[in-house]
Design an enzyme around this catalytic site. Structure first.
Site, PDB file in Angstrom:
ATOM      1  N   GLU A   1      45.053  35.246  30.145  1.00 57.50           N
ATOM      2  CA  GLU A   1      45.618  33.906  29.974  1.00 57.50           C
ATOM      3  C   GLU A   1      46.207  33.742  28.577  1.00 57.50           C
ATOM      4  O   GLU A   1      45.604  34.196  27.593  1.00 57.50           O
ATOM      5  CB  GLU A   1      44.524  32.851  30.203  1.00 57.50           C
ATOM      6  CG  GLU A   1      44.028  32.831  31.632  1.00 57.50           C
ATOM      7  CD  GLU A   1      42.944  31.777  31.896  1.00 57.50           C
ATOM      8  OE1 GLU A   1      42.749  30.865  31.060  1.00 57.50           O
ATOM      9  OE2 GLU A   1      42.302  31.886  32.956  1.00 57.50           O
TER      10      GLU A   1
ATOM     11  N   ASP B   1      41.067  40.294  36.333  1.00 55.90           N
ATOM     12  CA  ASP B   1      41.150  39.360  35.207  1.00 55.90           C
ATOM     13  C   ASP B   1      40.352  39.850  34.011  1.00 55.90           C
ATOM     14  O   ASP B   1      39.237  40.363  34.166  1.00 55.90           O
ATOM     15  CB  ASP B   1      40.545  38.011  35.625  1.00 55.90           C
ATOM     16  CG  ASP B   1      41.579  36.915  35.740  1.00 55.90           C
ATOM     17  OD1 ASP B   1      42.679  37.047  35.177  1.00 55.90           O
ATOM     18  OD2 ASP B   1      41.276  35.911  36.414  1.00 55.90           O
TER      19      ASP B   1
ATOM     20  N   LYS C   1      44.958  41.005  34.143  1.00 58.55           N
ATOM     21  CA  LYS C   1      45.597  39.710  33.885  1.00 58.55           C
ATOM     22  C   LYS C   1      44.873  39.038  32.725  1.00 58.55           C
ATOM     23  O   LYS C   1      43.662  39.164  32.594  1.00 58.55           O
ATOM     24  CB  LYS C   1      45.531  38.811  35.123  1.00 58.55           C
ATOM     25  CG  LYS C   1      46.054  37.396  34.870  1.00 58.55           C
ATOM     26  CD  LYS C   1      46.286  36.608  36.132  1.00 58.55           C
ATOM     27  CE  LYS C   1      45.093  35.864  36.662  1.00 58.55           C
ATOM     28  NZ  LYS C   1      44.457  34.914  35.725  1.00 58.55           N
TER      29      LYS C   1
ATOM     30  N   SER D   1      37.628  33.485  38.306  1.00 61.05           N
ATOM     31  CA  SER D   1      37.089  32.380  39.115  1.00 61.05           C
ATOM     32  C   SER D   1      35.842  32.837  39.864  1.00 61.05           C
ATOM     33  O   SER D   1      35.052  32.017  40.319  1.00 61.05           O
ATOM     34  CB  SER D   1      38.145  31.875  40.100  1.00 61.05           C
ATOM     35  OG  SER D   1      38.726  32.957  40.807  1.00 61.05           O
TER      36      SER D   1
ATOM     37  N   GLU E   1      50.203  28.225  36.599  1.00 63.09           N
ATOM     38  CA  GLU E   1      49.224  27.372  37.284  1.00 63.09           C
ATOM     39  C   GLU E   1      49.392  25.911  36.878  1.00 63.09           C
ATOM     40  O   GLU E   1      49.564  25.590  35.697  1.00 63.09           O
ATOM     41  CB  GLU E   1      47.795  27.848  36.958  1.00 63.09           C
ATOM     42  CG  GLU E   1      46.734  26.989  37.643  1.00 63.09           C
ATOM     43  CD  GLU E   1      45.329  27.580  37.632  1.00 63.09           C
ATOM     44  OE1 GLU E   1      45.152  28.711  37.130  1.00 63.09           O
ATOM     45  OE2 GLU E   1      44.416  26.906  38.135  1.00 63.09           O
TER      46      GLU E   1
END
Ligand code: KIV
Length: 280
Positions: free
Chosen positions: A122, A90, A120, A52, A189
């Site tokens: 996704e 991330d 991390k 982000s 999320e």
């Protein structure tokens, strides 16, 4: 020149986070910079250098603007600014999806160049091979399922997941796949409360919720959203604990007015032959 943080041998590791399953909720926030890491470190268990950062600090429209170099630079800053928190960095889009070997090479670079505790990424069932390979290489992995910001273009926007039976089944399959692949924790999320509760009850690793209710084992928010600094879209699930936008705008307005009126710098901020030493 950066001030040295007190040295400590109590940096929280991924394994300690994993063992917090079902206990006192795990407190997580994102951090991207040295000063913010210093301010947050005493209060949190985990700092996420989220991709982000591409939107929040660099003004990109989506997290797809993040690069490995960007994540590493911010990861280094957050490591310098923290002594206690488990720091997770991330993996940006395009650095792990193609193959397990690409994922391991990128994860090794992130950990090698930042010294962070974990990475991390996704994805669920589709990324299980990548997670298993990174874990086998000795690097702890945090999973991330549900609303996946790296897929918003594909998904047509920031959409809540888990509203249909088919989607709930897919989310549960994703959570089980991430757990089986060896992740130490799982970010969920943007999903409905009952689904978050169901997943939290089914897996033995802690779930970290963002827009996923207090049924999770921990919570995370984007720091700029939480302190009211975000200038663009703020998701509905965010609680704003401060209004730093107003504080900064007000300070800038006063500064501009004092400079224009020659009120600043005043006597206290000026050097003269008789006043002050050599230190600026
Ligand atoms: O990049 C990020 O900040 C994240 C959090 C929203 C979990 O992935």
């Amino acid at each position: 020149m950066a001030t040295q943080l007190p040295t400590t041998d109590i940096r929280i590791g991924a394994d300690l986070i994993r063992r917090r399953k079902g206990g006192t909720p795990i407190v997580c926030l994102t951090a991207y910079t040295y000063p913010i890491a210093r301010l947050l470190d005493p209060h949190v268990d985990l700092l996420l250098v989220g991709d982000s950062v591409a939107m929040v600090l660099h003004g990109h429209e989506t997290t797809l603007g993040a690069s490995l170099e960007m994540m590493i630079a911010h990861g280094q800053a957050v490591m310098r600014g923290s002594a206690k928190a488990c720091v997770v960095v991330d993996m940006p889009a395009g650095t792990y999806e193609d193959s397990a070997s690409q994922a391991v090479a990128s994860a090794r670079r992130i950990v090698g160049e930042t010294g962070c505790q974990a990475v991390k990424l996704e994805g669920g069932v589709d990324m299980a091979a990548q997670i298993a390979a990174i874990v086998a290489a000795g690097i702890p992995v945090m999973g991330h399922i549900g609303l996946q910001p790296q897929s918003v273009e594909k998904d047509g926007g920031y959409k809540i997941k888990g509203r249909t039976d088919e989607n709930v089944a897919a989310l549960i399959a994703d959570a089980l796949a991430v757990e089986k692949a060896g992740a130490f924790s799982l970010v969920i999320e943007g999903t409905i409360e009952t689904v978050a509760a169901d997943i939290t009850g089914r897996i033995a690793i802690p779930t970290i919720g963002i827009g996923a209710s207090s049924e999770c084992d921990g919570q995370i928010l984007v720091i700029d959203d939480m302190v009211g600094l975000t200038v663009d879209r703020v998701p509905k699930f965010v609680k704003q604990y401060a209004d730093l936008r107003s504080v900064i705008a007000h300070a800038a307005e006063r500064y501009a007015s004092e400079v224009r009126d020659r009120e600043f710098p005043g006597r206290a901020h000026v050097f003269s032959k008789t006043n002050g030493g050599d230190e600026a």
